[in-house]
Design a protein around this motif. Structure first.
Motif: not given
Length: 206
Positions: A79, A98, A100, A116, A118, A121, A138, A157
């Protein structure tokens, strides 16, 4: 002359309209028509593979670049709706991962199952407003070359993982990881560091 994309970003109502046309407001993923056009704006290197079952929430207003000879395995989610995703050469994104954005993953990185990563947040500070309505923030995640991330790990993050790092299975990485080290646990801590003088992996004693 201001580019169209910049004009859209600078005009809140226009930005909102364009975003609505591109992203489903409930499913929070690219609309079907946009997903059909992904081959036009996804940049994938030679001999790289993205398996058919991968959920590709890839939009054209952020970058998605995948280097040569890299793989994204089945049932993963990629994503870039809130930040760029850049994947290097000879890198493997494992089953059920995942990712992101904003995330940059280097060359020859191996990521095991159900990991994960990412850069996103959710904001929560206003107690008079539902968290779901406060938007997101982000911070860039950077994973350097030749890293191995064990199964069921989480990289939060804003984290930078240095070169030739091993992240033990089930770890939660909450702070930057120095190069040539092994981290394990929740929160992940350095347990080994490579010694270039002795050419051995030394245990780290707190």
């Amino acid at each position: 002359m201001v580019k169209l994309s910049e004009k859209i970003k600078q005009t809140p109502q226009l930005k909102k309209t364009v975003l609505h046309l591109m992203m489903h407001p409930v499913k929070t993923r690219p609309r079907f028509w946009l997903r059909c056009l992904q081959f036009l704006y996804m940049k994938k290197g030679k001999k790289s593979v993205i398996y058919r079952s991968v959920r590709r929430d890839i939009v054209p207003f952020n970058i998605f670049i995948m280097g040569d000879h890299s793989v994204i395995e089945d049932y993963s989610i990629i994503n870039n709706a809130v930040g760029d995703i850049v994947i290097g050469n000879y890198t493997r994104i494992g089953l059920g991962n995942t990712v992101i954005g904003p995330v940059t993953i280097g060359d020859k990185v191996n990521i095991a199952q159900n990991v994960v990563i990412s850069g996103l947040n959710h904001k929560f500070e206003d107690i008079d407003k539902p968290i779901a309505e406060q938007g997101v923030c982000t911070k860039q995640v950077t994973i350097e070359n030749n890293v191995w991330i064990g199964a069921n790990s989480i990289v939060l993050s804003g984290i930078q993982i240095g070169k030739h790092v091993v992240v033990g299975a089930g770890s939660v990485v909450t702070r930057d990881v120095p190069p040539y080290s092994v981290v394990v646990g929740n929160p992940a801590k350095v347990v080994k560091q490579y010694n270039f003088q002795t050419k051995q992996w030394d245990k780290v004693i707190e």
